[in-house]
Each structure stands twice: as structure tokens, then as C-alpha cells.
Design an enzyme around this catalytic site. Structure first.
Site, PDB file in Angstrom:
ATOM      1  NE  ARG A 139      27.203  -0.387  35.508  1.00  0.00           N
ATOM      2  CZ  ARG A 139      27.219  -0.615  34.209  1.00  0.00           C
ATOM      3  NH1 ARG A 139      27.191   0.376  33.350  1.00  0.00           N
ATOM      4  NH2 ARG A 139      27.269  -1.837  33.746  1.00  0.00           N
ATOM      5  CB  SER A 189      30.082  -1.766  32.359  1.00  0.00           C
ATOM      6  OG  SER A 189      31.350  -1.338  32.777  1.00  0.00           O
ATOM      7  CB  CYS A 190      29.268   1.732  28.385  1.00  0.00           C
ATOM      8  SG  CYS A 190      30.909   1.748  27.608  1.00  0.00           S
ATOM      9  CG  ASP A 191      26.116   3.509  32.888  1.00  0.00           C
ATOM     10  OD1 ASP A 191      24.968   3.066  32.955  1.00  0.00           O
ATOM     11  OD2 ASP A 191      27.099   2.981  33.454  1.00  0.00           O
ATOM     12  CD  GLU A 194      25.705   2.098  27.521  1.00  0.00           C
ATOM     13  OE1 GLU A 194      25.906   1.175  28.321  1.00  0.00           O
ATOM     14  OE2 GLU A 194      26.095   3.266  27.680  1.00  0.00           O
TER      15      GLU A 194
END
Ligand SMILES: [Zn+2]
Length: 438
Positions: free
Chosen positions: A235, A5-7, A92
Site C-alpha cells: 500500500r 492497517s491505515c494509509d 499508522e
């Protein structure tokens, strides 16, 4: 296996309180993968030099820009970083419909580093990155090195504009950002792009992923995951809602709060959630210590009018349990921040914050508030001082007093790191002693 994941998000001058671009990124990685922060000086290379990435080599640039990268310890590339021209990039993981390639490609984080090394504007970095993606490819590919590979999304920003790049193998699409945007682990660029790779539509039609009616929809054709459900979708919904409802009022503190947020986005407009429950933009390891965790974060406060230096606020491990440390690309980033490898070490700030997060989890109810109050106090105390230093540093540099500027910035960063590490050590000692008594 940990689901990557990541944002990443950006607010352009039209959307921020100060009229400056703000960029933010949470890098979410396997819970025990150390991610130090490194400064690389500008380098000039002789012609015919070669850049050796892990699976691919490519011609070197004649000049590699000075830059700072947040780098998983084993990797050449970065999860996020910034360069001397105020180009800032975050990535991402996304998943396309392509089956894994059998030959080596670029790792998505390597593409990001190429953008920082070679781009003096966001637009230029986008060209560097999309050229490299087209020629060498990226995405899922088989390898013997145990490297997890995936397609990528990016935000590339500078003081004046920002772009989203999304990819599938050698194919890519570029969207120009207006006001604000957040991206996460799902393709999001549909028909509203500025540019798309020359073969993207043809290949999608050949594969039966696109019927050829109307303007080509990149996400619809290539996205290999559910685009209406899942953690990345919620998210992204949350970051986009938080940004779009605050247009005109977004500050560095807003970005820090978004990165530390624990809302599950059932109501994307709800207030910031600071408890440690699972879910939210701030990602935490599971009960048994496995899974993913936010490894490092960045809030970049760029400057488009020459009134001060850009400020890069960097956090290690969980942003909700840490300090956003003020850094500058001018002066010398303290080398201590670059310490850290596979094994835990008390010499590594990253591993110290990792330790702190684990100690907090032993007694979450009592320790979260204590840690958050400590950092909130320290964060407030360093804000005004940091911007005074940013203005003074700019004044000195504009006046040609380069040595004075660098000395001031270097000692400011050294003091900030020392204060952060002293507070971290105190919290660790306090919690660790309590554990012994208990
Ligand atoms: Zn958190």
C-alpha cells in the site's frame, strides 16, 4: 484478529495543482467499530490542570486549540483530525522489535490528539508529540482494558510543511517531507531524518539491533516486521507511486481517488481501480463480515495565502462507497456527525454508511456502480459551491463579520450533511426492499 492497517499521505505546495498542501488519510479499523467525527471548541485551562488519557495522566496545556477529530467511539484519541491553525495529523500502526511493556503508556491516537490540541504549526505539533512519546512512551503494552496497542507512524502537516514521525516505544525519529510522501504500516524512515530521539541509537546498539556503523538507520534498527513484503509495504509503494508520478498535478480529487483505490500494487503505476476486490488502499471487511474496514477518511485542502478557508473533506466507512463531505473548522460542525457508539443506530451517519456497505456486498456486481455513480454526481455538484463558500467565509471573517461567516458556514455544512444522509437513506431503502423481494 484484525491486522491494523491505515494509509496517510501528503502533497506539499510544490506538488499540487493549486499550490496548496493536500493531506489524505484512510483510517482502517475493526469492521464494526464506529468512528464518529467531533468538533471541540478552544478551551483555556487553569494552571495545574491534568489531561487524563486512558493509561497515563499528564499536565494540561494552558490553551487547547479548537479542533475536529475522527474518534473510535471508545477512545480519547483520534485516528486523524485538524485544528484551527490548519495543523492536520494522521497515524499508522507500525510494529517495533520491543516486547510489550508491562506498564501503561500513551495510546498512539492519544499522542495524535495532543498534537492537534497543542500545536499551532506542524513543527510545534511534532515537538509536542515527540516530547510526550519520549516522556510517557507508546507502543505495545499489556493492559486489562482489551485495548490493542502498537507503535505508530504519523504525518503532521500544515499549509507550508510536513513531517513524518515514526516510533518504537519511547524512541522516535522525525523526517521532513519534500514534495510528496505516503506512509503505511511499516517503518520507512531510515537515515534520511532531521531528528532522532537522544537514546535511540544507544538503545539499539545495546539490544544488538544496530552495529553502530555509519549514520544510524532507525527503520533498520527498530522495525519488527518484514520491510519488503506485506500489505503495508505494497500500500505504501502504491501511494508513493501515485503521488510521485503526479507531482504538479495533484488535486483533492486525486487524493480521494487514491484513498478509494483497489489496486494490489503489483504494478504501482497502474490506473485507479474502482472495483471492490480485496487489496488496495481502500480496505474492506472479509466475506464473513469480519476483519478490517476503512472506518473514516479525510482529505484536507489547506490554504497558505489567505485567499480562502481550508476545506476538510470527510468520508465515513468505505471511501469508494461514500461521499467526501465538505466541512470547515469555522462555524459549527453538525452534531449529527458525532453520533454513534458501540451498537448500530439509524441516528448515526457512521452506522448508516456501515449498513450501506453491507447491503452493497449482498449484490456487489449490480450495486457498486449504482452507489459510486450516485456519489460521483453529488461530489461533482458540491465542489465549486464549496470553494465559493470557502472564499466568502474568509472574506467575511477578514472583514470582522464573524457571526455572518459562522452562520453561513454552519448552514452550508448542515445542508451538505442533510443531502448526504437523504441520499444514503434512499440507497439503503432501495437495496433493503430489493433484498426482501429477492
Ligand atoms: Zn473500497
Amino acid at each position: 484478529m484484525f491486522d491494523q492497517s491505515c494509509d496517510t499521505m501528503v502533497a506539499l505546495p510544490s506538488a499540487t495543482a493549486s499550490g496548496q498542501t493536500l493531506f489524505a488519510k484512510n483510517s482502517d479499523r475493526p469492521a464494526d467499530e464506529c468512528q464518529p467525527l467531533e468538533l471541540h471548541a478552544r478551551i483555556e485551562h487553569p494552571t495545574e490542570s491534568v489531561t487524563h488519557c486512558q493509561f497515563v495522566s499528564l499536565p494540561e496545556a494552558s490553551v487547547v486549540h479548537r479542533h475536529v477529530g475522527s474518534r473510535p467511539w471508545w477512545c480519547w484519541g483520534y485516528e486523524h483530525g485538524f485544528n484551527e491553525h490548519q495543523v492536520v495529523i494522521g497515524n499508522e500502526a507500525v510494529h517495533s522489535k520491543f516486547e510489550p511493556a508491562t506498564e501503561g503508556k500513551l495510546i498512539g491516537m492519544e499522542v495524535l490528539r495532543l498534537g492537534l490540541e497543542r500545536g499551532s504549526t506542524a513543527r510545534e505539533a511534532v515537538s509536542v508529540m515527540t516530547d510526550a512519546i519520549g516522556q510517557y512512551g507508546q507502543g505495545k503494552f499489556e493492559n486489562d482494558a482489551g485495548v490493542r496497542t502498537y507503535d505508530n507512524g504519523y504525518i503532521v502537516a500544515d499549509p507550508n510543511e510536513a513531517y513524518v514521525i515514526e516510533t518504537a516505544g519511547h524512541e522516535w525519529v522525525v523526517k521532513r517531507v519534500e514534495d510528496t510522501i505516503g506512509i503505511s504500516n511499516v517503518h520507512s524512515v531510515e537515515t534520511d531524518y532531521e531528528e532522532v530521539s537522544p537514546d535511540a541509537e544507544r538503545i539499539a546498539v545495546e539490544r544488538g539491533w544496530w552495529q553502530g556503523d555509519g549514520r544510524f538507520n532507525f527503520a533498520e534498527a527498530y522495525c519488527g516486521t518484514e520491510r519488503t513484503e506485506g500489505s503495508g509495504v505494497s500500500r505504501r509503494r502504491r501511494s508513493c507511486a501515485l503521488l510521485s508520478t503526479r507531482v504538479g498535478d495533484i488535486e483533492p480529487r486525486t487524493m480521494m481517488a487514491i484513498l478509494s483505490d483497489h489496486s494490489d500494487a503489483v504494478n504501482p503505476d497502474e490506473e485507479f481501480q474502482t472495483d471492490l476486490r480485496q487489496g488496495g488502499i481502500c480496505v474492506h471487511f472479509n466475506e464473513n463480515g469480519t476483519g478490517g474496514n476503512t472506518a473514516a477518511s479525510l482529505v484536507s485542502d489547506l490554504c497558505n495565502d489567505g485567499s480562502r478557508l481550508p476545506v476538510y473533506w470527510c468520508s465515513f466507512y468505505s471511501p469508494c462507497l461514500g461521499l467526501f463531505l465538505p466541512t470547515f473548522i469555522e462555524g459549527q460542525l453538525p452534531g449529527a456527525l458525532g453520533v454513534g457508539g458501540e451498537e448500530p443506530s439509524v441516528e448515526s451517519p457512521w452506522w448508516q454508511f456501515h449498513r450501506l456497505a453491507h447491503l452493497v456486498r449482498e449484490d456487489t456486481e449490480n450495486r457498486v456502480g449504482l452507489v459510486q455513480n450516485q456519489w460521483a454526481m453529488q461530489q461533482r455538484a458540491c465542489f465549486s459551491g464549496t470553494y465559493a463558500v470557502a472564499e466568502e467565509g474568509k472574506r467575511l471573517l477578514d472583514g470582522g463579520n464573524t457571526d455572518d461567516a459562522e452562520d453561513m458556514l454552519t448552514s452550508f455544512m448542515e445542508d451538505s450533511v442533510r443531502q448526504m444522509l437523504e441520499a444514503t437513506d434512499e440507497l439503503i431503502a432501495y437495496f433493503a426492499d430489493e433484498s426482501v423481494v429477492a
